[in-house]
Design a protein around this motif. Structure first.
Motif, PDB file in Angstrom:
ATOM      1  N   VAL A 159       0.840  -1.195   0.000  1.00  0.00           N
ATOM      2  CA  VAL A 159       0.000   0.000   0.000  1.00  0.00           C
ATOM      3  C   VAL A 159       0.877   1.248   0.000  1.00  0.00           C
ATOM      4  CG1 VAL A 159      -1.763   1.297   1.260  1.00  0.00           C
ATOM      5  CG2 VAL A 159      -1.867  -1.207   1.176  1.00  0.00           C
ATOM      6  N   VAL A 160       1.901   1.239   0.840  1.00  0.00           N
ATOM      7  CA  VAL A 160       2.825   2.377   0.911  1.00  0.00           C
ATOM      8  C   VAL A 160       3.513   2.564  -0.441  1.00  0.00           C
ATOM      9  CG1 VAL A 160       4.956   3.230   1.983  1.00  0.00           C
ATOM     10  CG2 VAL A 160       3.149   2.236   3.398  1.00  0.00           C
ATOM     11  N   ASP A 161       3.965   1.475  -1.051  1.00  0.00           N
ATOM     12  CA  ASP A 161       4.607   1.568  -2.362  1.00  0.00           C
ATOM     13  C   ASP A 161       3.663   2.162  -3.405  1.00  0.00           C
ATOM     14  OD1 ASP A 161       6.940   0.492  -1.380  1.00  0.00           O
ATOM     15  OD2 ASP A 161       6.558  -1.529  -2.168  1.00  0.00           O
ATOM     16  N   LEU A 162       2.423   1.740  -3.372  1.00  0.00           N
ATOM     17  CA  LEU A 162       1.441   2.200  -4.350  1.00  0.00           C
ATOM     18  C   LEU A 162       1.056   3.660  -4.128  1.00  0.00           C
ATOM     19  CD1 LEU A 162      -0.721   1.445  -6.582  1.00  0.00           C
ATOM     20  CD2 LEU A 162      -2.258   1.036  -4.666  1.00  0.00           C
ATOM     21  N   VAL A 163       0.664   3.990  -2.920  1.00  0.00           N
ATOM     22  CA  VAL A 163       0.084   5.298  -2.633  1.00  0.00           C
ATOM     23  C   VAL A 163       1.136   6.389  -2.437  1.00  0.00           C
ATOM     24  CG1 VAL A 163      -1.373   6.572  -0.999  1.00  0.00           C
ATOM     25  CG2 VAL A 163      -1.968   4.247  -1.650  1.00  0.00           C
TER      26      VAL A 163
END
Length: 128
Positions: free
Chosen positions: A21-25
């Protein structure tokens, strides 16, 4: 199988469930693009480019394509003369609003971070 054995089989990149999620957002330009679309609504490419002044057109194009692919942004093409394209944040993208609101709330701590950095930098360092 023990609990330690199960944990050992999990690849390190999957050990933290929020890492994807951190990588994506929070990749380099995702947050400013999503924030801008959420704050100002539907916009044309040039409007986004004007609001996010430090992004290049090439990178903005790449990030918008990726965000569209990820379902966070909706691209609408209007077959007019000249053609018009608009971008808006999707419902899935809007669902990140509480995350961004929490981070904005937490940003009151940035002064403490700066103080901690200054204190750390002021400490004498041992020579090697």
């Amino acid at each position: 199988m023990t609990e330690n054995t199960v944990q050992a089989e999990v690849p390190p990149e999957l050990a933290c469930p929020i890492a994807p999620v951190v990588d994506l957002v929070f990749s380099r330009w995702t947050t400013p693009i999503l924030w801008t679309l959420n704050e100002y609504g539907r916009q044309r490419f040039v409007e986004l480019e004007r609001r996010i002044t430090t992004i290049t057109p090439k990178v903005l194009t790449q990030r918008l394509r990726q965000l569209e692919r990820d379902g966070l942004v909706v691209r609408t093409y209007y077959p007019e003369v000249p053609p018009r394209v608009e971008y808006e944040i999707s419902e899935l993208g809007r669902s990140l609003a509480p995350v961004f609101a929490s981070l904005a709330e937490w940003s009151v701590n940035l002064d403490k971070i700066e103080q901690a950095r200054e204190a750390y930098d002021a400490k004498p360092r041992p020579r090697r």
